[in-house]
Design an enzyme around this catalytic site. Sequence first.
Site, PDB file in Angstrom:
ATOM      1  N   ASP A  54      90.880   2.487  31.074  1.00  0.00           N
ATOM      2  CA  ASP A  54      91.489   3.456  30.165  1.00  0.00           C
ATOM      3  C   ASP A  54      90.526   3.768  29.024  1.00  0.00           C
ATOM      4  O   ASP A  54      89.641   2.959  28.713  1.00  0.00           O
ATOM      5  CB  ASP A  54      92.784   2.893  29.575  1.00  0.00           C
ATOM      6  CG  ASP A  54      93.816   2.607  30.643  1.00  0.00           C
ATOM      7  OD1 ASP A  54      93.773   3.268  31.696  1.00  0.00           O
ATOM      8  OD2 ASP A  54      94.653   1.713  30.421  1.00  0.00           O
TER       9      ASP A  54
HETATM   10  N1  URA Z   1      94.816  -2.109  33.363  1.00  0.00           N
HETATM   11  C1  URA Z   1      95.158  -1.283  32.344  1.00  0.00           C
HETATM   12  O1  URA Z   1      96.310  -1.196  31.962  1.00  0.00           O
HETATM   13  N2  URA Z   1      94.171  -0.559  31.784  1.00  0.00           N
HETATM   14  C2  URA Z   1      92.872  -0.643  32.141  1.00  0.00           C
HETATM   15  O2  URA Z   1      92.023   0.040  31.564  1.00  0.00           O
HETATM   16  C3  URA Z   1      92.538  -1.513  33.187  1.00  0.00           C
HETATM   17  C4  URA Z   1      93.532  -2.239  33.788  1.00  0.00           C
END
Ligand code: URA
Length: 234
Positions: A102
Amino acid sequence: MRLDRFLSETSPLTRSLAKRALKNGEVTLNGEPIKQSATQIDTENDEVKLNGERLALVGLRYVMMHKPVDVECTARRGLYPRVIDIIDLPKVERLQPVGRLDVDTTGLLLLTNDGQWSHRVTSPRHRCAKVYVAELAEPMEGETAQWAVEQVAQGILLDGEETPTQPATLRFVTPQQAELTITEGRYHQVKRMFVALGNHVNALHRRSIGDVVLPDDLAPGEWRELTAEEIASF
Ligand code: URA
């Protein structure tokens, strides 16, 4: 190498668009029009042209980055800079993140132009362990922490999904910092797992993927090529 794969690795075409280009007569092999996508070619010596332009392999590349916050893993330009904008390599646009983080997640991100290798790392069949460190909004201690560890070990049904998550490992470093090891890569998986446990992730960092660990001396925004050993570890 199969001709359609060669086309997809040396031009902007996807494998299916490469097949269409072949059918449409846009490709020549050593000067002769060719339509069979399964034709095996010698990538060093054969001359393949797409609409008259010679194609050549760039070579396979494998990179690790310490992804900082406010940098996106997408290929399209958006609100934030993309990870490929901060890597100084020729043909960088051919590198694809191996699974996404993310925009607000930091830590280890792998990138490659080797689709088969990427598949080996990300395919749930290969059960490659990814270790995340989550800073939690609410402390979890005692029985609550034990309950969370057990839930994660059994598998959790995430909101809107029909199959529980694969058994995973949760370890509390402190009541508000937890290390979660998962072998899948569902959408926002870590954050959604903590929501299912009645908590919220304030900050998330990926420490490792399989045997590849983010080195302490790779600062946020820095990257390096993987070693042969790291590449072969998947
Ligand atoms: N899980 C998440 O919620 N976000 C990420 O960036 C990676 C794994």
